[in-house]
Scaffold this motif. Structure first.
Motif: not given
Length: 198
Positions: A94, A97-98, A101, A168-169, A172, A178, A184-186
């Protein structure tokens, strides 16, 4: 009469140079940036820039190392990875990514390093040496200290985890994918944790 604080002045000057340099590198690329332009953007003399950094490559490497330390701290914090694997992995994913990103300057810097990596491989290796390698080492050590996870090769699994998050980063945010392949990240984090925890 008070003596000037030379250490503070030195930090202020180097910070000025870093701020000027990041703007120039992001706008003009590595090849298009000169020490003259960095000095002008930083509001210091060219001699001042050279008193801190031997050349443009040294400045860029110092900038990579500085950004790496800052971003590594943002993700891993002052504490080492401690706690139950599910909580630790979810928190780590988390944070990465938070924070990464949403860091537009860092994403632009990543684009720059990737774009210049073919012509300047030493610069790209600074990124690996200062960001990727310490992260993998930290996570690998955590996996090795948790035999209940039944991970046979902690370094390989750490590479897979960090690689998946960076990918992912990259897809996206850095490569603007994206809208083409949204996720979705989660959803990614839940699947990653499920794979590791079982």
């Amino acid at each position: 009469m008070t003596q000037p604080n030379t250490r503070k002045d030195s930090i202020d000057k180097s910070e000025q140079i870093f701020q000027g340099a990041i703007g120039e590198f992001l706008e003009k690329g590595y090849a298009g940036t000169s020490m003259d332009k960095v000095a002008a953007a930083a509001g210091v003399s060219k001699a001042t820039v050279y008193s801190y950094f031997q050349d443009k490559e040294g400045l860029f490497k110092a900038l990579v190392a500085r950004m790496a330390r800052e971003r590594f701290y943002l993700v891993f914090g002052t504490e080492s990875l401690q706690g139950e694997p599910e909580v630790v992995l979810r928190r780590l994913a988390t944070k990465l990514l938070d924070r990464i990103a949403r860091d537009r300057e860092y994403l632009a810097f990543m684009r720059l390093v990737v774009g210049e990596s073919g012509r300047f491989p030493d610069l790209a290796q600074e990124l690996i040496r200062n960001i990727v390698h310490p992260g993998i080492k930290e996570l690998s050590g955590y996996f090795a200290s948790h035999p209940e996870l039944k991970i046979a090769d902690s370094e390989a699994v750490a590479r897979i985890v960090i690689g998946g998050l960076v990918y992912f980063v990259l897809t996206q945010e850095v490569l603007q994918g994206k809208e083409i392949m949204p996720m979705e990240r989660d959803r990614l984090i839940d699947s990653l944790v499920a794979l590791l925890i079982g």
